[in-house]
Motif scaffolding. Sequence first.
Motif, PDB file in Angstrom:
ATOM      1  N   SER A 102      -4.517   2.203  -7.523  1.00 47.39           N
ATOM      2  CA  SER A 102      -4.071   0.890  -7.224  1.00 47.39           C
ATOM      3  C   SER A 102      -2.766   0.514  -8.056  1.00 47.39           C
ATOM      4  CB  SER A 102      -5.130  -0.196  -7.790  1.00 47.39           C
ATOM      5  OG  SER A 102      -5.085  -0.193  -8.994  1.00 47.39           O
ATOM      6  N   CYS A 103      -2.044  -0.451  -7.567  1.00 45.07           N
ATOM      7  CA  CYS A 103      -0.916  -1.078  -8.174  1.00 45.07           C
ATOM      8  C   CYS A 103      -1.386  -1.392  -9.656  1.00 45.07           C
ATOM      9  CB  CYS A 103      -0.102  -1.936  -7.363  1.00 45.07           C
ATOM     10  SG  CYS A 103       1.452  -2.449  -7.993  1.00 45.07           S
ATOM     11  N   PHE A 104      -2.310  -1.951  -9.415  1.00 48.03           N
ATOM     12  CA  PHE A 104      -2.832  -2.500 -10.959  1.00 48.03           C
ATOM     13  C   PHE A 104      -2.956  -1.482 -11.918  1.00 48.03           C
ATOM     14  CE2 PHE A 104      -4.929  -4.313 -14.498  1.00 48.03           C
ATOM     15  CZ  PHE A 104      -5.193  -5.638 -14.240  1.00 48.03           C
TER      16      PHE A 104
ATOM     17  N   ASN B 101       0.838  -0.328 -12.751  1.00 43.53           N
ATOM     18  CA  ASN B 101       1.285  -1.267 -13.697  1.00 43.53           C
ATOM     19  C   ASN B 101       0.656  -0.968 -15.095  1.00 43.53           C
ATOM     20  OD1 ASN B 101       3.195  -2.312 -11.727  1.00 43.53           O
ATOM     21  ND2 ASN B 101       1.687  -4.104 -11.405  1.00 43.53           N
TER      22      ASN B 101
ATOM     23  N   HIS C 294       2.705 -11.031 -12.837  1.00 43.45           N
ATOM     24  CA  HIS C 294       1.407 -10.632 -12.229  1.00 43.45           C
ATOM     25  C   HIS C 294       0.591 -10.194 -13.594  1.00 43.45           C
ATOM     26  CE1 HIS C 294      -2.033  -8.523 -10.229  1.00 43.45           C
ATOM     27  NE2 HIS C 294      -1.945  -9.570  -9.556  1.00 43.45           N
TER      28      HIS C 294
ATOM     29  N   SER D 228      -1.417  -7.787 -13.826  1.00 41.97           N
ATOM     30  CA  SER D 228      -1.246  -6.415 -14.194  1.00 41.97           C
ATOM     31  C   SER D 228      -0.041  -5.849 -14.822  1.00 41.97           C
ATOM     32  CB  SER D 228      -1.688  -5.679 -12.960  1.00 41.97           C
ATOM     33  OG  SER D 228      -0.489  -5.862 -11.898  1.00 41.97           O
TER      34      SER D 228
ATOM     35  N   ASP E 153       8.372  -9.637 -11.010  1.00 41.59           N
ATOM     36  CA  ASP E 153       7.620  -9.384  -9.740  1.00 41.59           C
ATOM     37  C   ASP E 153       9.052  -9.552  -8.879  1.00 41.59           C
ATOM     38  OD1 ASP E 153       5.016  -9.323 -10.684  1.00 41.59           O
ATOM     39  OD2 ASP E 153       4.514 -11.294  -9.675  1.00 41.59           O
TER      40      ASP E 153
ATOM     41  N   ASP F 207       8.026  -5.353  -9.362  1.00 43.34           N
ATOM     42  CA  ASP F 207       6.685  -5.220  -8.737  1.00 43.34           C
ATOM     43  C   ASP F 207       6.758  -5.593  -7.231  1.00 43.34           C
ATOM     44  OD1 ASP F 207       4.289  -5.843  -7.542  1.00 43.34           O
ATOM     45  OD2 ASP F 207       3.346  -5.979  -9.491  1.00 43.34           O
TER      46      ASP F 207
ATOM     47  N   CYS G 216       4.772  -5.652  -4.583  1.00 44.34           N
ATOM     48  CA  CYS G 216       3.459  -5.885  -3.961  1.00 44.34           C
ATOM     49  C   CYS G 216       3.645  -6.767  -2.747  1.00 44.34           C
ATOM     50  CB  CYS G 216       2.243  -6.162  -4.741  1.00 44.34           C
ATOM     51  SG  CYS G 216       1.700  -4.757  -5.689  1.00 44.34           S
ATOM     52  N   HIS G 217       4.203  -8.039  -3.147  1.00 41.94           N
ATOM     53  CA  HIS G 217       4.252  -9.044  -1.753  1.00 41.94           C
ATOM     54  C   HIS G 217       5.446  -8.824  -1.050  1.00 41.94           C
ATOM     55  CE1 HIS G 217       0.421 -10.875  -2.754  1.00 41.94           C
ATOM     56  NE2 HIS G 217       0.947 -10.744  -4.067  1.00 41.94           N
TER      57      HIS G 217
ATOM     58  N   THR H 233       1.993  -1.374  -3.842  1.00 42.51           N
ATOM     59  CA  THR H 233       0.537  -1.245  -3.294  1.00 42.51           C
ATOM     60  C   THR H 233       0.655  -0.779  -2.108  1.00 42.51           C
ATOM     61  OG1 THR H 233      -1.431  -2.379  -3.254  1.00 42.51           O
ATOM     62  CG2 THR H 233       0.255  -3.928  -2.838  1.00 42.51           C
TER      63      THR H 233
ATOM     64  N   LYS I 215      -2.158  -3.984   0.741  1.00 44.96           N
ATOM     65  CA  LYS I 215      -1.734  -5.350   1.151  1.00 44.96           C
ATOM     66  C   LYS I 215      -1.103  -5.043   2.582  1.00 44.96           C
ATOM     67  CE  LYS I 215      -1.104  -7.461  -3.465  1.00 44.96           C
ATOM     68  NZ  LYS I 215      -2.385  -7.768  -3.679  1.00 44.96           N
TER      69      LYS I 215
ATOM     70  N   GLY J 145      -4.762   1.824  -3.024  1.00 43.13           N
ATOM     71  CA  GLY J 145      -3.920   2.613  -3.534  1.00 43.13           C
ATOM     72  C   GLY J 145      -2.612   2.018  -4.130  1.00 43.13           C
TER      73      GLY J 145
HETATM   74  N1  PLP Z   1       1.232  -6.845  -8.451  1.00 46.43           N
HETATM   75  C1  PLP Z   1       0.934  -7.969  -7.800  1.00 46.43           C
HETATM   76  C2  PLP Z   1       2.223  -8.577  -7.829  1.00 46.43           C
HETATM   77  C3  PLP Z   1      -0.307  -8.394  -6.984  1.00 46.43           C
HETATM   78  O1  PLP Z   1      -0.187  -9.393  -6.487  1.00 46.43           O
HETATM   79  C4  PLP Z   1      -1.171  -7.321  -7.074  1.00 46.43           C
HETATM   80  C5  PLP Z   1      -2.503  -7.873  -6.333  1.00 46.43           C
HETATM   81  O2  PLP Z   1      -3.019  -8.896  -6.346  1.00 46.43           O
HETATM   82  C6  PLP Z   1      -1.240  -6.143  -7.764  1.00 46.43           C
HETATM   83  C7  PLP Z   1       0.003  -6.005  -8.460  1.00 46.43           C
HETATM   84  C8  PLP Z   1      -2.287  -5.110  -7.759  1.00 46.43           C
HETATM   85  O3  PLP Z   1      -2.281  -4.415  -6.671  1.00 46.43           O
HETATM   86  P1  PLP Z   1      -3.712  -3.666  -6.189  1.00 46.43           P
HETATM   87  O4  PLP Z   1      -4.678  -4.379  -5.527  1.00 46.43           O
HETATM   88  O5  PLP Z   1      -2.782  -2.359  -5.385  1.00 46.43           O
HETATM   89  O6  PLP Z   1      -4.311  -3.200  -7.577  1.00 46.43           O
END
Ligand code: PLP
Length: 418
Positions: free
Chosen positions: A133-135, A138, A159, A161, A201, A230, A232-233, A261, A264, A271
């Motif tokens: 995951s991206c969590f 991070n 975020h 994470s 972010d 980051d 992700c969005h 990530t 999304k 992942g």
């Molecule tokens: N970083 C940001 C900015 C996010 O919004 C999220 C998910 O909510 C994450 C990281 C974590 O991503 P993942 O769902 O792949 O763990």
Amino acid sequence: MPAFSKILSLRAVGQVRHYSAAAQSQLRDILGQQLSAIKEAGTFKAERIITSSQSTQITVQGSEKRILNFCANNYLGLANNPEIVAYSQQLLERYGAGLSSVRFICGTQDIHKQLEQKIAQFHGREDTILYASCFDANAGIFEAILTPEDAVFSDELNHASIIDGIRLCKAKKQRYKHRDLADLEQQLRSSDARLKLIATDGVFSMDGNIAPLARIIELAKKYNALVFVDECHATGFFGATGRGTEEYDQVMGEVDIINSTLGKALGGASGGYTTGPAELISFLRQKSRPYLFSNTLPPAVVGVGLKVMDMLLSSSELSQRVQSNTQRFRDAMTKAGFTIAGENHPICPVMLGDARLASNFADQMLTRGIYVIGFSYPVVPQGKARIRVQISAAHTEEEIDRAVQAFIEVGRGLKVIK
Ligand code: PLP
């Protein structure tokens, strides 16, 4: 009777006693009180049970009707794309359900290496490392690369994470005010750390606003700092061809480290990854704990990523569609008198202020068949409650217009607009 079934049958008749009965009842009391407090504060998060695939039109438990979904991170509308699902099925059959291993023992297949290369190609980077995951990405990066001689400068609204990942590292931790370049510069100027790493972010998900990346990069050059973003969005749909915030802010290739990530826009399975310089990626394979100590991505999930990457490498049509849908929604809502926060991004927070108003508004939208969620304190600051609408490339213009119409009707009824 096998031992386990025996225990189950004893439990059913109430004959099993826990050795820790007193401790467990103490735990139940402590947590029960906190749960009641959360409910009283109106911030208890209940799950709505979806009975269909993730899509712009979904069904939920307890209702036969299809409802229009405006709260998924399914920005490109690929979460139930038939071509992607079919390819994922092929990989499931050919490569099995999973690897039962971390990557470096016996958990790396050719498809993992292919996906890492395709992601690097998409971002124009040297190499990529996949995570569950991206969590995890991070959580694994700061601790691996930063020492007490180093410093990390983190936007205060990053975020969770990123915040947790930074907590794990031994570098000096500095927070700068949200998107405040003067504060960041002042902190960079007075730092004598060996490595300086700015972490932000690309897009902040509660407000749909954007990091001032070009100016952050200028500061990084001036003070010899690295930039971590980051995305992700942003990855896959933000910027002219979906390359993310660095493309949007016209600084393609200038960010040092990108984490993002697969859960999304990129198919919505799961992942995450880090992409950047070859030495960094190689070092993370030696030191990053979520990579070293957690199971590898399953083949079916890798299949989703591979197919999405092929689609995005050959066309940017979907990112253009989400951008035009976003424009349509933002324009119509603003014209109707609503305040929409953020900038040109498919995260469109409809600002309402009061927490109960936001939750009441979302409930009334649902009775009109539109699924949106109200966010209030502590997820967003006190007095800044909102409904966060998320636009997808898969929404039709007619669906967007229906949502706007419902907002107008509810908004008039609740006296939010005239
Ligand atoms: N970083 C940001 C900015 C996010 O919004 C999220 C998910 O909510 C994450 C990281 C974590 O991503 P993942 O769902 O792949 O763990």
